[in-house]
Design an enzyme around this catalytic site. Structure first.
Site, short mmCIF file in Angstrom:
data_model
loop_
_atom_site.label_atom_id
_atom_site.label_comp_id
_atom_site.label_asym_id
_atom_site.label_seq_id
_atom_site.Cartn_x
_atom_site.Cartn_y
_atom_site.Cartn_z
N ALA A 61 0.85 -1.19 0.00
CA ALA A 61 0.00 0.00 0.00
C ALA A 61 0.89 1.24 0.00
O ALA A 61 2.08 1.15 0.26
CB ALA A 61 -0.88 -0.01 1.24
N GLY A 100 -0.36 -5.28 0.28
CA GLY A 100 -1.47 -5.07 -0.66
C GLY A 100 -1.16 -5.64 -2.04
O GLY A 100 -2.06 -6.09 -2.75
N GLU A 103 -2.02 -9.15 -1.92
CA GLU A 103 -3.48 -9.30 -1.82
C GLU A 103 -4.15 -9.12 -3.18
O GLU A 103 -5.09 -9.83 -3.53
CB GLU A 103 -4.04 -8.31 -0.79
N GLU A 123 2.28 -6.66 7.03
CA GLU A 123 1.45 -5.72 7.79
C GLU A 123 1.66 -5.80 9.30
O GLU A 123 1.69 -4.79 10.00
CB GLU A 123 -0.03 -5.96 7.49
#
Ligand code: NAI
Length: 698
Positions: A61, A100, A103, A123
């Site tokens: 992210a 991310g 993901e 994370e």
């Protein structure tokens, strides 16, 4: 534009291009959603490849959006769109598909990866959990055990491990984009199903409460005090127990609670602190950094050997010098033993042992160091020995060879004074064991040039250390703060706390061990010898009384079978020692100290406020560029819990500067202000309602 579409035959390539690491910014998210929609409408496209330009697949992210709040579409919505694509999507992974990025890839139907790539969900290291369905999709693809390990550790795995676990479907050695296009064509040709990770079923029968409890226990030591790992476990448990959409809701709730938890703010501070620590204020934009290809080390003792291993581990050749062959052979023998021990534990292969050792060349001849770009001195902690070494180096190496000392306490300005070009002299203070501890305290002497600091900060990164710059003063940042921290621990013992109570409270606070047990581990004779060279007016005599008597009895700590505590043979667990208790009573009598019951709270406040007050002094004196550097030092060198953000962050954000100042004033009133004089910076910050973040030294 993000999500630009390139067509190769009937395959559409969706390109992401957000240098340097393709962080998933707002533009990337909207670009992706838009591209998937356009592709779904385009009849000339049979399948899609998700590809990135630059050096890596999406590496996570965009953390810079965290502070202001992430704008929709949220990443979970993007993953939903990819997962709902009516056309097969193949993710082409290379570099680091982290957070991310992974993901997003898990939302695609298939994943192909370059063999050198890594995947991970880091994370948890920022105090949060993967919040875009990663905790729900990964266990469905790989099974629960692999997913739990990856998510709770935050550590990446190689492409081959990911393949074996089922997180990816294929590995290629090169040209991953072309290979992904071919893979997509193959899938179209085979009329392969739109394999959707959310439709895969986990057999929940093996994963009962006891299974998760056992897993929890297995990581308990490593995750002590942290809240996010438990949330990771809860999320994976939801993947096992709930249908996908309910699991996603649970993941969202857990993710939200982590984001609101102060631990995640503290851990994000730590993340940015480490990066900030690599910047040298005042460094010219066009500053030339010296390439470091050849390293010399003087002294093959405890530190010299460990320091050499750091360089060999990343493939840099080292020449290590001792004056006598016997000492050199001993030093090289210990290095070999350390590497072999790692190989026996399966951490490296025996082939790597030989490779690394072949990079470490021993010598007794200074002439062999002439070509060095950097020489690190790690001889005895003695000014005249160090000066002699630096004089010799001065006459042997190039005039621009960087010269570093590993001294813990000596005045580096004085060491630098024997060198013709003192701008290249600095401290490189490694922590023991030097091949393990992450901190490299880089000490800036009066004349050290900014580009020399920058070179060594960069080198710190190369050898996988967290570098932070300190100024020249007694103990630099780390050991100077330790002096206050340890002093209060011992004073509390004289005032009536038990050693084991003090150590338990410090451990419960999150330190790896109490400071008294730590002294036993490091050897209490070190401080004793240091004090022998110090003026008695510069340290607190009552709090060192017990240590000094113990050393005089031959009790040096763990290495002599006992110090402050006793130890059973082969066991490092501290056992209260009658001899220490007797010495404590003797000291209390001698110095007229009234013993009383001490509350745990007082132990936390006295020990850590003393530590922090010195941190404020250091900052005020310009001994640290910024407050967050002090946090970096304490977390990586002394095991201060990262989830508390470091001592300075903790002082400001948990305790509050005004409250800390009030307490320090109270302690000054109770115990005298010799050691409890509030730092003028702390007083100023409180008076001006200013923040530590505003303090920036040159
Ligand atoms: P050590 O005694 O294990 O090793 C010193 C080595 O230097 C010995 O092998 C000795 O033979 C060699 N030596 C002495 N004089 C020499 C000379 N003139 N030329 C070449 N070699 C010479 O000591 P240790 O623990 O490795 O400490 C080295 C330095 O690192 C000291 O300045 C110490 O304060 C510092 N340091 C030590 C830490 C520790 O925990 N041991 C932690 C951080 C820094």
């Amino acid at each position: 534009m993000q999500g630009e579409m390139e067509k190769r035959g009937s395959i559409g390539i969706i390109w992401i291009d957000n240098p340097p690491v393709n962080a998933i910014s707002f533009a990337v998210r909207t670009g992706l959603v838009d591209a998937v929609y356009r592709a779904s409408m385009d009849e000339s496209i049979d399948a899609l490849v998700l590809a990135c330009r630059g050096r890596t697949f999406m590496a996570g992210a965009d953390i810079s959006e965290f502070a202001s709040g992430v704008e929709p579409p949220h990443l979970g919505d993007v993953v939903d769109k990819l997962a709902a694509s009516p056309k097969i999507v193949v993710a082409a992974l290379f570099g680091t598909a982290y957070g991310g990025g992974l993901e997003v890839a898990l939302g695609c139907n298939y994943r192909i990866a370059l063999a050198s790539s890594k995947i991970g969900l880091p994370e948890v290291k920022l105090g949060i959990i993967p919040g875009a369905q990663g905790t729900q999709r990964l266990p469905r693809l790989t099974g629960v055990e692999f997913a739990l390990k990856l998510i709770t550790s935050g550590n990446p795995v190689s492409a081959s491990e990911a393949l074996a676990a089922g997180a990816i479907d294929r590995i290629v050695e090169d040209n991953v984009i072309e290979a992904a296009v071919e893979f997509a064509e193959e899938l179209v040709l085979q009329e392969a199903p739109l394999r959707k990770s959310h439709e895969l079923v986990i057999d929940s029968s093996e994963f009962d409460e006891a299974y998760f409890e056992a897993f929890r226990t297995s990581i308990a030591r490593r995750t002590r005090g942290m809240d996010a790992p438990e949330c990771c476990i809860q999320a994976v448990k939801a993947a096992v127990e709930l249908p996908f959409s309910k699991g996603v809701n649970r993941e969202r709730e857990l993710s939200r609670s982590c984001i609101q938890n102060p631990q995640s703010k503290a851990l994000q501070h730590v993340f940015f602190a480490e990066r900030a620590a690599t910047k040298v204020p005042g460094l010219a934009k066009d500053a030339q950094l010296t390439p470091i290809n050849r390293v010399g080390i003087i002294g093959a003792g405890t530190m010299g050997g460990g320091i050499a291993m750091n360089f060999a581990n990343v493939g840099l050749p080292i020449k290590i010098l001792e004056l006598e062959q016997g000492a050199l052979d001993r030093g090289l023998g210990i290095i070999r033993k350390n590497y072999e021990a790692s190989a026996h534990k399966g951490r490296i292969s025996f082939e790597m042992v030989e490779q690394r050792i072949s990079l470490i060349e021993g010598t007794t001849n200074y002439a062999d160091l002439t070509e060095s770009d950097l020489v690190i001195e790690a001889v005895f902690e003695n000014m005249s020995v160090k000066k002699e070494v630096f004089s010799k180096l001065n006459s042997i190496v190039r005039h621009d060879t960087i010269l570093a000392t590993n001294t813990s306490y000596l005045d580096i300005n004085e060491i630098a004074s024997v060198v013709k070009n003192p701008g290249r002299v600095l401290g490189m203070h490694f922590f023991s064991p030097a091949n393990v501890m992450r901190l490299l305290e880089i000490v800036r002497a009066e004349k050290t040039k900014p580009e020399v600091l920058a070179t060594v900060l960069k080198l710190a990164k190369t050898i996988k250390k967290a570098g932070a710059v300190a100024g020249v003063c007694y103990g630099f940042i780390g050991n100077r703060m330790l002096s206050g921290y340890a002093r209060e621990a011992h004073k509390l013992v004289l005032e009536g706390a038990k050693m084991q109570q003090v150590d338990r409270v410090l451990f419960d606070f999150g330190m790896p061990m109490g400071v008294i047990a730590m002294a036993d581990m490091a050897g209490i004779d070190i401080g004793y010898r240091l004090r022998e060279q110090m003026d008695e007016s510069t340290y607190d005599i009552p709090s060192t009384y017990v240590a000094d008597r113990l050393v005089e009895m031959g009790r040096y700590g763990q290495k002599s079978g006992g110090g402050f505590y006793d130890y059973s043979p082969g066991n490092r667990t501290p056992i209260p020692a009658a001899v220490s208790e007797k010495l404590v009573s003797e000291a209390a009598r001698k110095f007229g100290i009234q013993q009383r019951e001490i509350h745990d709270n007082e132990i936390v406040e006295r020990c850590f406020y003393a530590m922090c007050n010195i941190g404020f002094e250091l900052l005020d004196e310009g001994m640290a560029f910024r407050s967050s550097d002090i946090d970096t030092v304490y977390i990586n060198g002394y095991g201060f819990p990262a989830w508390r953000g470091g001592p300075m962050y903790w002082a400001e954000n948990k305790v509050g500067l005004d409250r800390m100042l009030d307490s320090i004033r109270k302690f000054a009133h109770q115990h005298g202000d010799r050691w409890w004089k509030p730092s003028p910076l702390l007083e100023r910050l409180v008076a001006e309602k200013a923040s530590l973040r505003d303090v920036q030294n040159q």
